[in-house]
Write an enzyme that holds these catalytic residues in place. Structure first.
Site, short mmCIF file in Angstrom:
data_model
loop_
_atom_site.label_atom_id
_atom_site.label_comp_id
_atom_site.label_asym_id
_atom_site.label_seq_id
_atom_site.Cartn_x
_atom_site.Cartn_y
_atom_site.Cartn_z
N GLU A 123 -19.71 24.01 -35.45
CA GLU A 123 -18.94 23.52 -34.30
C GLU A 123 -19.32 22.07 -33.98
O GLU A 123 -20.49 21.69 -34.05
CB GLU A 123 -19.17 24.40 -33.08
CG GLU A 123 -18.46 25.74 -33.19
CD GLU A 123 -18.44 26.52 -31.89
OE1 GLU A 123 -17.53 27.36 -31.74
OE2 GLU A 123 -19.31 26.31 -31.03
N CYS A 150 -23.37 21.82 -23.12
CA CYS A 150 -24.75 21.93 -23.58
C CYS A 150 -25.21 23.38 -23.63
O CYS A 150 -25.09 24.12 -22.65
CB CYS A 150 -25.64 21.12 -22.64
SG CYS A 150 -27.38 21.13 -23.08
#
Length: 351
Positions: A92, A342
């Site tokens: 990703e 995050c």
């Protein structure tokens, strides 16, 4: 098979010379490679047919990434891609776009790249860490993530402005491949991104920080701290290894002294875990006066049990640090609803 995205410009030059061609042929490959995005050596027509054939026969390829899945945030500012790399593995990568600030500046297009599939660090609040470690990515696979987004941006008349090594994996645990990718991406005959527009994030592997400081590069460093003491940090980062909080902070100070580049300490804020006023004061005592900056990150939703603190607690934590003389900001949230923020990256297809 050798991917041309693996080669530094000087290596490309040596290759064409060794094959009996003039050195300028290297630039005839490099320029389209990083700005025209060919998928095959035959997509570079300015090269002599004989040279293209020799490259193919010698096993040189252009390993572009293939898009498997795309998710875009509601505001359109964040795009997460699941990419299939040239070796068949999947990873990703995220694009985050920022408007100019009210006090000036320019629009930014920041790519968040992965350096590993999975991660061995095992941070208990991180989706990637819960995957476990699968494999290191080669430099060409790191570069191809950037190239894929660069091509998408170019189609819209935009370009990559910033790069952060904050995707899947621990960059310092894949140091040699990571730093090769950095040198390719910042080379003026390569991708040409300014060194000061790159930030490398680490959980605090001090040996890697020391090596990076010796590279004579002007890149930013972000250290994921998450706790002001070893007892709490060990609970949050079970595989933190022998490096103590004090060791990690010292390595950050040494990096600043060596490079002149301010170090950012990342702090994932979790309700009832590391967000109390007492812990904020403890963190302030550790970091005040050393020129560092704290990036407060209210925890993003993952499959774990950790909860995001209230806005009141986040503000109080920030104010304690500021009043103690520690520079800090609360991170601008991007991509949370598409699991692109995050600590949320993994290779599942969801949504």
């Amino acid at each position: 098979m050798t991917d041309l995205y693996r080669l530094l410009p000087e290596e490309m030059e040596k290759l064409v010379i060794d094959m009996g061609y003039d050195r300028y042929r290297a630039d005839q490959i490099l320029l389209p490679l990083y700005y025209k995005f060919p998928k095959d050596i035959n997509d570079i027509p300015q090269l002599p047919k004989k040279l293209r054939e020799e490259f193919t026969e010698a096993g040189y390829t252009i390993g572009s990434a293939k898009e498997i899945h795309r998710v875009v945030s509601d505001d359109g500012d964040t795009t997460k891609l699941l990419l299939e790399l040239s070796d068949g593995s999947s990873v990703e990568t995220v694009l985050m776009q920022y408007e100019p600030t009210k006090i000036g500046g320019h629009p930014r297009s920041t790519i968040c790249v992965s350096t590993q599939i999975g991660c061995a660090m095992g941070c208990v609040f991180c989706a990637t860490g819960q995957m476990g470690f699968e494999t290191n990515l080669k430099a060409e696979h790191i570069v191809s993530q950037v190239i894929h987004f660069a091509e998408l941006l170019e189609q819209r008349g935009e370009h990559v402005t910033n790069l952060v090594f904050m995707g899947m994996g621990e960059p310092m645990a894949n140091y040699d491949e990571m730093i090769r990718a950095v040198k390719i991406l910042t080379h003026d005959r390569g991708f040409g991104l300014g060194q000061r527009h790159i930030t490398i994030s680490t959980i605090g592997i001090t040996s890697g920080i020391e090596k990076l400081a010796e590279e004579n590069l002007q890149i930013g460093l972000a250290i994921s701290l998450h706790a002001p003491n070893n007892e709490l940090r060990k609970k949050l980062v079970p595989t933190a290894g022998p490096n103590s909080v004090e060791d990690i902070i010292k390595s950050g100070r040494d990096y600043f002294k060596k490079t002149g580049r301010r170090v950012t300490f990342e702090y994932a804020l979790m309700e009832g875990v590391n967000d109390s006023p007492e812990i904020a004061h403890e963190l302030a005592r550790l970091l005040r006066g050393n020129g560092s900056h704290v990036n407060i990150i209210p925890i993003n939703p993952t499959a774990g049990d950790f909860k995001r603190p209230s806005e009141k607690n986040v503000l109080e934590f920030e104010q304690i640090l500021r009043k103690s003389g520690v520079n800090c900001t609360v991170r601008v949230e991007k991509g949370t609803e598409i699991s692109a923020a995050c600590g949320q990256l993994r290779t599942d297809i969801v949504g």
